[in-house]
Scaffold this active site. Structure first.
Site, PDB file in Angstrom:
ATOM      1  N   ASP A  18     -47.334 -28.890 -19.436  1.00 50.68           N
ATOM      2  CA  ASP A  18     -47.159 -29.278 -18.046  1.00 50.68           C
ATOM      3  C   ASP A  18     -46.381 -28.153 -17.366  1.00 50.68           C
ATOM      4  O   ASP A  18     -45.809 -27.296 -18.036  1.00 50.68           O
ATOM      5  CB  ASP A  18     -46.396 -30.597 -17.983  1.00 50.68           C
ATOM      6  CG  ASP A  18     -46.047 -31.010 -16.578  1.00 50.68           C
ATOM      7  OD1 ASP A  18     -46.937 -31.006 -15.719  1.00 50.68           O
ATOM      8  OD2 ASP A  18     -44.860 -31.324 -16.334  1.00 50.68           O
ATOM      9  N   ASP A  20     -44.167 -28.324 -13.838  1.00 53.13           N
ATOM     10  CA  ASP A  20     -42.867 -28.639 -13.257  1.00 53.13           C
ATOM     11  C   ASP A  20     -42.114 -29.630 -14.133  1.00 53.13           C
ATOM     12  O   ASP A  20     -42.626 -30.693 -14.468  1.00 53.13           O
ATOM     13  CB  ASP A  20     -43.040 -29.214 -11.852  1.00 53.13           C
ATOM     14  CG  ASP A  20     -41.777 -29.102 -11.018  1.00 53.13           C
ATOM     15  OD1 ASP A  20     -40.855 -28.385 -11.440  1.00 53.13           O
ATOM     16  OD2 ASP A  20     -41.709 -29.730  -9.960  1.00 53.13           O
TER      17      ASP A  20
END
Length: 248
Positions: A18, A20
């Site tokens: 992922d 952020d």
């Protein structure tokens, strides 16, 4: 909760990150940006912020401001975020070192994110972080996290198939992303960087760590990489075929 699990090693064929909360922390920038955008479109910024993390902007806008729920607007709006607030983002501790070691070893990895391509590309450039050969972004799939489609596509972009899923590691911080990784059949490492340990635990990742300082590449062979995970909360028993205690 204490992060005191002894170091152990796990081998994977590929890693799906992922963005952020996993590679960078853009919370301060996102708060500023959503306040600006919320005021522009007539939606309470606090309402947006309560549900935004780990979700695609277009999915939120479909509910909060349907007339803005189109890719032209979302891509333009997100492209501005790193340009206007680039100084407000920081690296997740350990992320750069882990990415550098994977790249040096020729490991399979990519980024799977709820952000658009202009947002992700902007952050990677501003932060001077490595760009993967293939990205999975908000525009790549019909349904965002917690739907597993993004991580299924991430696996495919690494050239791996469904039978490889248990040997793929998803690295995530949001409950929606953790659930997406698990639904795709992957192992999931949950980071406590944006949510509480209790919220991360409730999403049922395989392991939980505070940040990526707990993850270190210790070997690479035949296209697979061995990671050492330390100072974790044990939330499941690692598979005996892929996990060994770390050498002292």
């Amino acid at each position: 909760m204490e992060y005191t699990t002894p170091p152990f090693e796990v081998t994977f064929k590929g890693l799906l990150f992922d963005m952020d909360g996993t590679i960078i922390d853009s919370t301060a920038a996102v708060v500023k940006h959503w306040h600006t955008v919320g005021n522009e479109i007539g939606v309470d910024p606090e309402v947006i912020l309560q549900t935004s993390h780990g979700r695609r902007s277009i999915d939120m806008l479909k509910v909060l401001s349907p007339e803005k729920a189109n890719w032209e607007y979302v891509r333009h709006m997100e492209a501005l975020l790193p340009k206007l607030h680039g100084a407000d983002a920081t690296e997740i501790p350990g992320a750069r070192a882990l990415l550098d070691s994977l790249i040096a070893a020729g490991a399979l990895w990519t980024i799977v994110t709820s952000g658009t391509e202009p947002l992700v590309g902007g952050w990677l450039s501003v932060m001077q972080l490595p760009h993967p050969a293939h990205l999975v972004t908000a525009e790549s799939v019909a349904n965002g996290k917690p739907d597993p489609a993004c991580y299924v596509l991430g696996r495919e972009k690494l050239g791996l198939d469904a039978s490889d899923s248990p040997e793929i590691l998803v690295l995530e911080d949001s409950p929606a992303g953790i659930r997406a990784g698990k639904a795709a059949g992957c192992k999931v490492l949950g980071l406590v960087t944006s949510h509480t340990a209790e919220q991360v635990l409730a999403a049922e990742p395989d392991w939980i760590v505070r940040d990526l300082r707990s993850v270190r590449m210790v070997g690479a062979e035949g296209g697979a990489v061995t990671l050492q995970i330390s100072d974790a909360l044990a939330v499941s028993t690692p598979a005996a075929t892929t996990t060994t205690p770390a050498a002292n």
